[in-house]
Design a protein around this motif. Structure first.
Motif, PDB file in Angstrom:
ATOM      1  N   TYR A 123      -5.473   5.721   1.489  1.00  0.00           N
ATOM      2  CA  TYR A 123      -4.392   5.653   1.725  1.00  0.00           C
ATOM      3  C   TYR A 123      -4.290   5.237   3.179  1.00  0.00           C
ATOM      4  O   TYR A 123      -4.138   4.036   4.024  1.00  0.00           O
ATOM      5  CB  TYR A 123      -3.335   6.272   1.500  1.00  0.00           C
ATOM      6  CG  TYR A 123      -3.190   5.453  -0.765  1.00  0.00           C
ATOM      7  CD1 TYR A 123      -2.853   4.006  -0.589  1.00  0.00           C
ATOM      8  CD2 TYR A 123      -2.870   6.984  -1.768  1.00  0.00           C
ATOM      9  CE1 TYR A 123      -2.907   4.190  -2.156  1.00  0.00           C
ATOM     10  CE2 TYR A 123      -2.813   6.931  -2.440  1.00  0.00           C
ATOM     11  CZ  TYR A 123      -2.981   5.073  -2.948  1.00  0.00           C
ATOM     12  OH  TYR A 123      -2.952   4.927  -4.656  1.00  0.00           O
ATOM     13  N   ILE A 131       2.368   9.399   4.607  1.00  0.00           N
ATOM     14  CA  ILE A 131       1.962   7.959   4.576  1.00  0.00           C
ATOM     15  C   ILE A 131       1.273   7.838   5.960  1.00  0.00           C
ATOM     16  O   ILE A 131       0.935   7.370   6.033  1.00  0.00           O
ATOM     17  CB  ILE A 131       2.382   7.134   3.813  1.00  0.00           C
ATOM     18  CG1 ILE A 131       2.275   7.613   2.262  1.00  0.00           C
ATOM     19  CG2 ILE A 131       2.055   5.399   4.251  1.00  0.00           C
ATOM     20  CD1 ILE A 131       3.163   6.739   1.092  1.00  0.00           C
ATOM     21  N   ALA A 183       1.142   4.489  -2.814  1.00  0.00           N
ATOM     22  CA  ALA A 183       0.750   5.511  -2.270  1.00  0.00           C
ATOM     23  C   ALA A 183       2.591   6.502  -2.627  1.00  0.00           C
ATOM     24  O   ALA A 183       2.338   7.636  -2.917  1.00  0.00           O
ATOM     25  CB  ALA A 183       0.926   6.341  -0.836  1.00  0.00           C
ATOM     26  N   ILE A 242       0.668  -1.315  -0.416  1.00  0.00           N
ATOM     27  CA  ILE A 242      -0.363  -0.368  -0.134  1.00  0.00           C
ATOM     28  C   ILE A 242       1.177   1.329   0.169  1.00  0.00           C
ATOM     29  O   ILE A 242       0.838   2.121  -1.024  1.00  0.00           O
ATOM     30  CB  ILE A 242      -0.726  -0.090   1.084  1.00  0.00           C
ATOM     31  CG1 ILE A 242      -2.186  -0.546   1.612  1.00  0.00           C
ATOM     32  CG2 ILE A 242      -1.865   1.042   1.381  1.00  0.00           C
ATOM     33  CD1 ILE A 242      -2.576  -1.862   2.357  1.00  0.00           C
TER      34      ILE A 242
END
Length: 299
Positions: free
Chosen positions: A214, A37, A27, A23
């Motif tokens: 995200y 993030i 991102a 993930i």
């Protein structure tokens, strides 16, 4: 709930952690930075925990427990921060090998605290996990190229902090309901993360630009599921077995990278994944044998 169900919760929590690297790569591919993030992960994870606690837990946590759990959150935030730095300094294959030193560190920590020598099954399991990690992480294919002292130092720190996090999950404030415990620990972790990475993303428009999707996903898979499931399962199975089950993170990461990112995985890496699963299953098979022996004696 028997021990195998508690072990399954820890296993699922570890697999949930394993999805985060994929993930994060998605991102980063959209232009978001690692501090943004990680910050969004904790912001949304904490917010979801607040909502869950308000809805499902009315328990009041004592000031003593609050202070202890806030301090325990340091290990959670330290893992996120130091492993992020490690990934930035080292190739991913080498970074994950450093992180996975938490397997033997966790078993050693349990042995030191309980003053008991680890069972032979645990030692064999840890050996299998370390061998499997070398193959699954791609170290057997790529060697140690790209190794730096800074990356190695932060990699070891990330392993120490992750082992400590699993340990405290099973031993600290076990009488506190899991949602309250998870929220308090995550609050402490988020405070440290925001000190290191000021949350400018909340007001600068980054969330609206796509970071929110995200942040929510990583908050669910990187905070809610693993923290709550570890909080339920590790006190029951023990920190040593909990550490071994935590090794499921690496196979999950490899499978996600193949399924989502279409990354190529060599036959040596698949071999490593099989070895890791063998190391995870070994203590569970030993436990099943002991339980059957006790049942036969009782009957």
């Amino acid at each position: 709930m028997n021990l195998f169900r508690y072990a399954l919760l820890v296993f699922i929590g570890a697999c949930s952690y394993g999805t985060l690297s994929t993930i994060m790569k998605l991102a980063i591919g959209e232009g978001f930075t690692v501090p943004q993030i990680i910050g969004a992960q904790y912001f949304f994870g904490w917010s979801l925990l607040v909502m869950a606690t308000v809805l499902f837990s009315r328990h009041k946590v004592s000031l003593r427990h609050i202070v202890v759990l806030l301090a325990c959150g340091l290990s959670l935030s330290c893992t996120s921060i130091t492993y992020g730095i490690t990934v930035g300094e080292l190739p991913a294959s080498i970074a994950v090998v450093f992180l996975f030193q938490f397997t033997w560190i966790g078993v050693l920590l349990e042995a030191l605290v309980t003053r008991t020598f680890p069972e032979r099954t645990k030692l064999v399991s840890v050996l299998l996990l370390l061998i499997g990690t070398v193959f699954a992480g791609g170290l057997a294919d790529h060697g140690l190229s790209g190794l730096t002292w800074k990356g190695a130092a932060f990699g070891i720190i990330s392993a120490l902090s992750f082992a400590l996090y699993i340990f405290v999950s099973g031993r600290v404030a076990t009488e506190v309901p899991v949602l309250n415990k998870s929220l308090t620990m995550t609050t402490g972790a988020m405070m440290i993360v925001f000190m290191m990475f000021p949350p400018a993303f909340i007001v600068d428009g980054t969330l609206g630009a796509g970071l929110w999707k995200y942040g929510i996903t990583m908050g669910l898979l990187g905070i809610i599921i693993p923290v709550v499931f570890f909080g339920i399962g590790v006190p029951k199975v023990g920190s040593g077995i909990g550490t071994i089950l935590g090794a499921a993170e690496l196979p999950a990461a490899v499978v996600m990278s193949v399924a989502v990112l279409n990354e190529q995985v060599t036959w040596l890496q698949w071999t490593g994944i099989i070895i890791i699963f063998a190391g995870i299953c070994l203590p569970q098979l030993s436990l099943a044998q002991r339980m059957r022996s006790r049942q036969s004696k009782a009957s």
